[in-house]
Design a protein around this motif. Structure first.
Motif, mmCIF file in Angstrom:
data_model
loop_
_atom_site.group_PDB
_atom_site.id
_atom_site.type_symbol
_atom_site.label_atom_id
_atom_site.label_comp_id
_atom_site.label_asym_id
_atom_site.label_seq_id
_atom_site.Cartn_x
_atom_site.Cartn_y
_atom_site.Cartn_z
ATOM 1 N N CYS A 1 -70.682 0.254 28.086
ATOM 2 C CA CYS A 1 -70.368 1.214 29.150
ATOM 3 C C CYS A 1 -71.486 2.247 29.282
ATOM 4 O O CYS A 1 -71.882 2.609 30.390
ATOM 5 C CB CYS A 1 -69.037 1.900 28.871
ATOM 6 N N GLY A 2 -71.991 2.718 28.160
ATOM 7 C CA GLY A 2 -73.088 3.680 28.192
ATOM 8 C C GLY A 2 -74.347 3.097 28.802
ATOM 9 O O GLY A 2 -75.037 3.758 29.578
ATOM 10 N N ILE A 3 -74.642 1.847 28.464
ATOM 11 C CA ILE A 3 -75.821 1.198 29.037
ATOM 12 C C ILE A 3 -75.659 1.030 30.542
ATOM 13 O O ILE A 3 -76.574 1.330 31.317
ATOM 14 C CB ILE A 3 -76.084 -0.156 28.350
ATOM 15 N N LEU A 4 -74.491 0.561 30.978
ATOM 16 C CA LEU A 4 -74.264 0.376 32.410
ATOM 17 C C LEU A 4 -74.301 1.703 33.156
ATOM 18 O O LEU A 4 -74.859 1.790 34.252
ATOM 19 C CB LEU A 4 -72.938 -0.336 32.643
ATOM 20 N N PHE A 5 -73.710 2.738 32.567
ATOM 21 C CA PHE A 5 -73.727 4.059 33.190
ATOM 22 C C PHE A 5 -75.155 4.585 33.297
ATOM 23 O O PHE A 5 -75.557 5.124 34.335
ATOM 24 C CB PHE A 5 -72.853 5.020 32.390
ATOM 25 N N ILE B 1 -77.368 5.366 36.751
ATOM 26 C CA ILE B 1 -78.008 6.650 37.045
ATOM 27 C C ILE B 1 -79.499 6.451 37.305
ATOM 28 O O ILE B 1 -80.046 7.014 38.250
ATOM 29 C CB ILE B 1 -77.789 7.646 35.884
ATOM 30 N N VAL B 2 -80.146 5.634 36.477
ATOM 31 C CA VAL B 2 -81.587 5.437 36.618
ATOM 32 C C VAL B 2 -81.911 4.671 37.889
ATOM 33 O O VAL B 2 -82.802 5.048 38.645
ATOM 34 C CB VAL B 2 -82.148 4.691 35.376
#
Length: 124
Positions: free
Chosen positions: A63-67, A71-72
């Motif tokens: 989830c952190g990677i996808l989030f 954003i990037v």
């Protein structure tokens, strides 16, 4: 090389060490008798959280990677064609009458609408 030959002539190939007869036959049994008894340590109970913790951490990581990627890369995505809106956010029902009144082709009109800074939905 000559030294090795001299030592071999002097001492021969026989080893000076001997082992008593039957020494290694019962060696393992005698060794096990000398060892102290090991106390059985009960295994600690495994909680449900301990079992699912790696899976929860892995899901949080993804989830952190996808989030972070969202954003990037950018969170703006064009609207679906089934939603009834174009990329500029103007409903198709408003665009079709405008296209009928102007002599622009579709590409020129869409290009104009995406670059326009004012709201054209408040027409007559």
């Amino acid at each position: 090389m000559n030294e090795d030959r001299d030592l071999l002539k002097k001492y021969g190939r026989n080893t000076p060490y001997t082992v008593p007869e039957g020494y290694f036959e019962h060696f393992a049994d005698r060794l096990m008798e000398r060892l102290p008894e090991k106390e059985a340590v009960p295994e600690p109970p495994v909680s449900t959280w301990s079992r699912i913790k790696p899976w929860v951490y892995m899901a949080a990581m993804f989830c952190g990677i996808l989030f972070s990627l969202r954003i990037v890369v950018g969170g703006d995505t064009p609207a679906d064609s089934t939603s009834g809106e174009t990329i500029s956010g103007i409903p198709i029902e408003d665009i079709e009458p405008i296209m009928d009144r102007t002599l622009m082709d579709d590409y020129t009109l869409y290009q104009y609408l995406t670059e326009a800074d004012f709201d054209i939905t408040n027409h007559e």
